[in-house]
Design a protein around this motif. Structure first.
Motif: not given
Ligand code: UDP
Length: 248
Positions: A160-164, A220-242
């Motif tokens: 995860s990347a972010c600038a300050v 802290k910015g990178c941690r926020q980005v990480l959460e958004i990245q994880k949410a995007a992965l869940m949206e893409k891949f979790a739908a296929n997991i029963d």
């Protein structure tokens, strides 16, 4: 960084930035994973007004053959800014800036990609900047990280990347274009999920204590980005997991 930074007003009377953000707030991020059918993995990401597209190919046999390494895959990263992505047309083709960004971005991924699983192979990461508004290298890394997952490349975790930076004497997260242009410092970083920093660059000046404050805030910015990245992965891949069928 411009010399006329003293003329620029960066905060309103409530301490908010020109785009309405608080000093420790990142710009809104939108992500779509798997947008290119010919790439092994891909990701389109918008961060504020930045728009980037990442495509990952491989692992595939490395060519030319002399680039192959016996015990591991080579990782290649190409950051490219489209001519139409900036206000004054960017000159097409590689530049010193794009070569530098490609190099440091590749190095940001090297510690997390399990490259020894693929001797003699190449893993190619391409990033195209379609619209730029400061922070394109960090946006590109965030997109590339998800494109790697989409490609099924084994990694130890997301990057995860972010600038300050420092604007108007204050440390602020995720600089926009005027802040980047007229601010006093800009410091992009990339970080692994377990908190290891794999990229640090700095343009401008910070005192040691400002640097410490900036490093704390940007993590802290990178941690926020990480959460958004994880949410995007869940949206893409979790739908296929029963989940009901998951073996305990
Ligand atoms: N920029 C530009 N033309 C260029 C390079 C950069 O207009 O040839 C703009 C673009 O908006 C970019 C910003 O300047 O996002 C900041 O560039 P920098 O080199 O700091 O990299 P970035 O912050 O995008 O990673």
């Amino acid at each position: 960084m411009s010399s006329n930074q003293n003329d620029v007003v960066f905060f309103d009377e409530n301490g908010l930035r020109t785009d309405g953000r608080k000093p420790d707030e990142i710009r809104p991020m939108k992500i779509k994973i798997g947008v290119l059918s010919r790439a092994n993995g891909s990701c389109y990401l918008e961060w504020g007004a930045n728009k980037v597209l990442a495509a990952v190919y491989g692992p595939r046999e490395a060519h030319p053959k002399r680039t192959q390494r016996a015990g591991q895959a080579i990782i290649r990263y190409r950051y490219n800014m489209q001519s139409f992505s900036v206000e004054d047309r960017a000159r097409p083709g590689p530049s010193r800036r794009s070569s530098e960004i490609s190099k440091v971005s590749r190095e940001a991924f090297e510690p997390v990609i399990i490259s020894d699983a693929y001797p003699k192979a190449a893993i190619d990461i391409f990033v195209e900047v379609l619209q730029a508004d400061a922070g394109t290298r960090t946006a590109a890394i965030n997109a590339a990280s998800l494109a790697l997952v989409d490609a099924g490349i084994p990694i130890r975790g997301l990057v995860s990347a972010c600038a300050v930076g420092k604007v108007g004497g204050k440390i602020v997260l995720d600089l926009n274009k005027p802040e980047d242009n007229y601010g006093e410092a800009d410091l992009p970083i990339a970080m692994t999920e377990d908190g290891k920093i794999t990229l640090v660059q700095m343009d401008g000046n910070l005192s040691p204590s400002e640097f410490e404050e900036a490093m704390e805030l940007v993590q802290k910015g990178c941690r926020q980005v990480l959460e958004i990245q994880k949410a995007a992965l869940m949206e893409k891949f979790a739908a296929n997991i029963d989940f009901d069928e998951t073996v305990a």
